[in-house]
Design a protein around this motif. Structure first.
Motif, PDB file in Angstrom:
ATOM      1  N   THR A 195      -4.787  -0.098  -7.263  1.00  0.00           N
ATOM      2  CA  THR A 195      -4.620   0.920  -6.224  1.00  0.00           C
ATOM      3  C   THR A 195      -3.161   1.036  -5.838  1.00  0.00           C
ATOM      4  O   THR A 195      -2.477   0.040  -5.606  1.00  0.00           O
ATOM      5  CB  THR A 195      -5.449   0.557  -4.964  1.00  0.00           C
ATOM      6  N   LYS A 196      -2.686   2.272  -5.754  1.00  0.00           N
ATOM      7  CA  LYS A 196      -1.312   2.543  -5.332  1.00  0.00           C
ATOM      8  C   LYS A 196      -1.345   3.294  -4.004  1.00  0.00           C
ATOM      9  O   LYS A 196      -1.995   4.355  -3.885  1.00  0.00           O
ATOM     10  CB  LYS A 196      -0.590   3.388  -6.385  1.00  0.00           C
ATOM     11  N   ILE A 197      -0.676   2.726  -2.995  1.00  0.00           N
ATOM     12  CA  ILE A 197      -0.618   3.338  -1.667  1.00  0.00           C
ATOM     13  C   ILE A 197       0.827   3.766  -1.405  1.00  0.00           C
ATOM     14  O   ILE A 197       1.732   2.952  -1.434  1.00  0.00           O
ATOM     15  CB  ILE A 197      -1.122   2.388  -0.574  1.00  0.00           C
ATOM     16  N   ILE A 198       1.008   5.045  -1.157  1.00  0.00           N
ATOM     17  CA  ILE A 198       2.338   5.601  -0.951  1.00  0.00           C
ATOM     18  C   ILE A 198       2.404   6.187   0.445  1.00  0.00           C
ATOM     19  O   ILE A 198       1.601   7.037   0.822  1.00  0.00           O
ATOM     20  CB  ILE A 198       2.627   6.721  -1.979  1.00  0.00           C
ATOM     21  N   CYS A 199       3.359   5.719   1.236  1.00  0.00           N
ATOM     22  CA  CYS A 199       3.538   6.293   2.573  1.00  0.00           C
ATOM     23  C   CYS A 199       4.997   6.182   2.979  1.00  0.00           C
ATOM     24  O   CYS A 199       5.758   5.349   2.481  1.00  0.00           O
ATOM     25  CB  CYS A 199       2.636   5.627   3.591  1.00  0.00           C
ATOM     26  N   ALA A 200       5.399   7.037   3.914  1.00  0.00           N
ATOM     27  CA  ALA A 200       6.792   7.059   4.362  1.00  0.00           C
ATOM     28  C   ALA A 200       7.141   5.808   5.143  1.00  0.00           C
ATOM     29  O   ALA A 200       8.270   5.325   5.082  1.00  0.00           O
ATOM     30  CB  ALA A 200       7.032   8.305   5.208  1.00  0.00           C
ATOM     31  N   GLU A 201       6.181   5.281   5.854  1.00  0.00           N
ATOM     32  CA  GLU A 201       6.437   4.072   6.636  1.00  0.00           C
ATOM     33  C   GLU A 201       5.150   3.331   6.848  1.00  0.00           C
ATOM     34  O   GLU A 201       4.063   3.901   6.780  1.00  0.00           O
ATOM     35  CB  GLU A 201       7.088   4.430   7.973  1.00  0.00           C
ATOM     36  N   LYS A 202       5.284   2.070   7.152  1.00  0.00           N
ATOM     37  CA  LYS A 202       4.121   1.254   7.473  1.00  0.00           C
ATOM     38  C   LYS A 202       4.346   0.623   8.847  1.00  0.00           C
ATOM     39  O   LYS A 202       5.379   0.034   9.100  1.00  0.00           O
ATOM     40  CB  LYS A 202       3.905   0.141   6.453  1.00  0.00           C
ATOM     41  N   THR A 203       3.354   0.803   9.754  1.00  0.00           N
ATOM     42  CA  THR A 203       3.463   0.204  11.080  1.00  0.00           C
ATOM     43  C   THR A 203       2.349  -0.787  11.255  1.00  0.00           C
ATOM     44  O   THR A 203       1.202  -0.527  10.873  1.00  0.00           O
ATOM     45  CB  THR A 203       3.372   1.274  12.166  1.00  0.00           C
ATOM     46  N   LYS A 252      -8.905  -0.320   3.879  1.00  0.00           N
ATOM     47  CA  LYS A 252      -9.437  -1.620   3.499  1.00  0.00           C
ATOM     48  C   LYS A 252      -9.996  -1.603   2.080  1.00  0.00           C
ATOM     49  O   LYS A 252     -10.917  -0.852   1.766  1.00  0.00           O
ATOM     50  CB  LYS A 252     -10.545  -2.043   4.476  1.00  0.00           C
ATOM     51  N   ASN A 253      -9.426  -2.399   1.232  1.00  0.00           N
ATOM     52  CA  ASN A 253      -9.957  -2.752  -0.090  1.00  0.00           C
ATOM     53  C   ASN A 253     -10.519  -1.590  -0.908  1.00  0.00           C
ATOM     54  O   ASN A 253     -11.681  -1.621  -1.341  1.00  0.00           O
ATOM     55  CB  ASN A 253     -11.044  -3.827   0.061  1.00  0.00           C
ATOM     56  N   PRO A 254      -9.714  -0.546  -1.160  1.00  0.00           N
ATOM     57  CA  PRO A 254     -10.172   0.442  -2.137  1.00  0.00           C
ATOM     58  C   PRO A 254     -10.278  -0.206  -3.515  1.00  0.00           C
ATOM     59  O   PRO A 254      -9.536  -1.136  -3.840  1.00  0.00           O
ATOM     60  CB  PRO A 254      -9.078   1.509  -2.092  1.00  0.00           C
ATOM     61  N   THR A 255     -11.168   0.298  -4.350  1.00  0.00           N
ATOM     62  CA  THR A 255     -11.358  -0.279  -5.679  1.00  0.00           C
ATOM     63  C   THR A 255     -10.213   0.092  -6.611  1.00  0.00           C
ATOM     64  O   THR A 255      -9.674  -0.757  -7.322  1.00  0.00           O
ATOM     65  CB  THR A 255     -12.693   0.190  -6.278  1.00  0.00           C
ATOM     66  N   CYS A 256      -9.853   1.383  -6.607  1.00  0.00           N
ATOM     67  CA  CYS A 256      -8.728   1.820  -7.423  1.00  0.00           C
ATOM     68  C   CYS A 256      -8.356   3.247  -7.045  1.00  0.00           C
ATOM     69  O   CYS A 256      -9.127   3.953  -6.400  1.00  0.00           O
ATOM     70  CB  CYS A 256      -9.035   1.726  -8.922  1.00  0.00           C
ATOM     71  N   GLY A 257      -7.139   3.658  -7.448  1.00  0.00           N
ATOM     72  CA  GLY A 257      -6.725   5.033  -7.227  1.00  0.00           C
ATOM     73  C   GLY A 257      -5.372   5.128  -6.559  1.00  0.00           C
ATOM     74  O   GLY A 257      -4.599   4.165  -6.506  1.00  0.00           O
ATOM     75  N   ILE A 258      -5.081   6.307  -6.036  1.00  0.00           N
ATOM     76  CA  ILE A 258      -3.815   6.587  -5.367  1.00  0.00           C
ATOM     77  C   ILE A 258      -4.108   7.168  -3.989  1.00  0.00           C
ATOM     78  O   ILE A 258      -4.901   8.104  -3.853  1.00  0.00           O
ATOM     79  CB  ILE A 258      -2.963   7.586  -6.176  1.00  0.00           C
ATOM     80  N   ILE A 259      -3.469   6.609  -2.970  1.00  0.00           N
ATOM     81  CA  ILE A 259      -3.602   7.098  -1.600  1.00  0.00           C
ATOM     82  C   ILE A 259      -2.210   7.402  -1.072  1.00  0.00           C
ATOM     83  O   ILE A 259      -1.345   6.520  -1.030  1.00  0.00           O
ATOM     84  CB  ILE A 259      -4.290   6.055  -0.694  1.00  0.00           C
ATOM     85  N   GLN A 260      -1.977   8.638  -0.692  1.00  0.00           N
ATOM     86  CA  GLN A 260      -0.706   9.042  -0.111  1.00  0.00           C
ATOM     87  C   GLN A 260      -0.932   9.450   1.339  1.00  0.00           C
ATOM     88  O   GLN A 260      -1.879  10.181   1.640  1.00  0.00           O
ATOM     89  CB  GLN A 260      -0.103  10.216  -0.880  1.00  0.00           C
ATOM     90  N   ALA A 261      -0.063   8.985   2.227  1.00  0.00           N
ATOM     91  CA  ALA A 261      -0.167   9.321   3.642  1.00  0.00           C
ATOM     92  C   ALA A 261       1.213   9.270   4.271  1.00  0.00           C
ATOM     93  O   ALA A 261       2.133   8.640   3.735  1.00  0.00           O
ATOM     94  CB  ALA A 261      -1.107   8.358   4.353  1.00  0.00           C
ATOM     95  N   SER A 262       1.352   9.919   5.415  1.00  0.00           N
ATOM     96  CA  SER A 262       2.625   9.833   6.130  1.00  0.00           C
ATOM     97  C   SER A 262       2.882   8.411   6.592  1.00  0.00           C
ATOM     98  O   SER A 262       3.997   7.895   6.491  1.00  0.00           O
ATOM     99  CB  SER A 262       2.616  10.789   7.326  1.00  0.00           C
ATOM    100  N   SER A 263       1.832   7.752   7.097  1.00  0.00           N
ATOM    101  CA  SER A 263       1.954   6.362   7.520  1.00  0.00           C
ATOM    102  C   SER A 263       0.578   5.719   7.563  1.00  0.00           C
ATOM    103  O   SER A 263      -0.439   6.406   7.677  1.00  0.00           O
ATOM    104  CB  SER A 263       2.624   6.257   8.899  1.00  0.00           C
ATOM    105  N   VAL A 264       0.583   4.389   7.471  1.00  0.00           N
ATOM    106  CA  VAL A 264      -0.647   3.612   7.545  1.00  0.00           C
ATOM    107  C   VAL A 264      -0.434   2.484   8.533  1.00  0.00           C
ATOM    108  O   VAL A 264       0.535   1.726   8.423  1.00  0.00           O
ATOM    109  CB  VAL A 264      -1.036   3.040   6.167  1.00  0.00           C
ATOM    110  N   GLY A 265      -1.337   2.357   9.494  1.00  0.00           N
ATOM    111  CA  GLY A 265      -1.179   1.314  10.496  1.00  0.00           C
ATOM    112  C   GLY A 265      -1.408  -0.073   9.937  1.00  0.00           C
ATOM    113  O   GLY A 265      -0.622  -0.991  10.176  1.00  0.00           O
TER     114      GLY A 265
END
Length: 282
Positions: free
Chosen positions: A273-281, A246-259
């Protein structure tokens, strides 16, 4: 050094201002402040039932001792204290002290222990109780097992290794914290802090990692974690799933997946903010 063996000491200030003592097999029973204003004291196989037993004391060693619940407020304004293989049943054991070394120590009721202390080393310490380590500066911790809420509030310059921490509101208002190879469970981890680094850690938290300036997570896991990173500046490498962000201010978040990704344009600049993940569910 003068030796005291197998005695029972009572009354007020039983050994007040005595220096260079080796005390063994002794019970500090009814009374208060038996070792106040002392220096160079070695204690082994002793039991403390009296309050305020080591105030304003320096160069103290305790080994194989027991501090009963009645021995509360035991070591305040002390310096250069080395404690090993000891059980502490009393709350509020340290306050405004410095140069503390704890090895193989068990705190069974540590409420409000280690407040406003400096230069602390903890090795294989077990703690049960709330508000451990408030406003401390300079902590080296390894093998800590902690079960108690609100730990390390306002503390600075902390390194934690190979520990298990079960604590609601852990590490609030902290600064310069590095945690390696540890597991942390509890809601609201790390709020209002600066410069937090976690390496090879597992963090399980509801609304954790929020309101943090400069959060770094390397090779970490966030099981059962939701509403993470709100109003935080973050660089996170997460191995596995995150329930929601929820609402990060800035940065990079990498994860396998985010619900769920909650990114509200009226609350934050979502382009930072950049969010990188293999899939989003959903």
């Amino acid at each position: 050094m003068k030796e005291i063996l197998n005695e029972t000491l009572t009354g007020e200030r039983a050994l007040f201002q005595d220096n260079e003592l080796r005390i063994s097999g002794t019970v500090f029973d009814d009374g208060e402040a038996p070792l106040k204003h002392t220096r160079y004291i070695e204690l082994s196989d002793c039991t403390f039932k009296s309050k305020y037993f080591l105030w304003y004391s320096n160069f103290i060693k305790l080994k194989d001792c027991r501090i009963d619940e009645s021995g509360c407020d035991g070591m305040w304004y002390t310096s250069d204290v080395n404690i090993s293989d000891t059980v502490i049943d009393a709350p509020k054991t340290f306050r405004r002290s410095k140069g503390i070394s704890l090895r193989n120590v068990q705190f069974t009721n540590s409420n409000e222990t280690l407040w406003k202390c400096n230069n602390i080393r903890m090795y294989n310490v077990k703690v049960k109780g709330d508000y451990l380590g408030m406003d401390c500066d300079g902590m080296e911790i390894s093998g800590l097992e902690l079960d108690g809420d609100h730990c390390f509030d306002g503390a600075r310059n902390i390194t934690v290794r190979n520990s298990v921490i079960n604590s609601r509101d852990a590490f609030w208002n902290t600064e310069n914290v590095i945690i390696y190879d540890s597991t942390i469970k509890g809601d609201y981890f790390g709020w209002n802090s600066r410069n937090i680094v976690l390496v090879n850690c597992i963090v399980e938290s509801h609304q954790g990692m929020c309101y943090i300036e400069n959060l770094s997570m390397r090779n970490c896991k966030l099981p059962n974690t939701d509403l993470a990173f709100e109003y935080s500046t973050v660089n996170a490498d997460i191995r596995g799933h995150i329930d929601s962000i929820k609402n990060p201010t800035c940065g990079i978040i990498q994860a396998s997946s985010v619900g769920e990704m909650i990114l509200e344009k009226d609350k934050v600049d979502i382009t930072r903010t950049k969010i990188i993940c293999a899939e989003k569910t959903e």
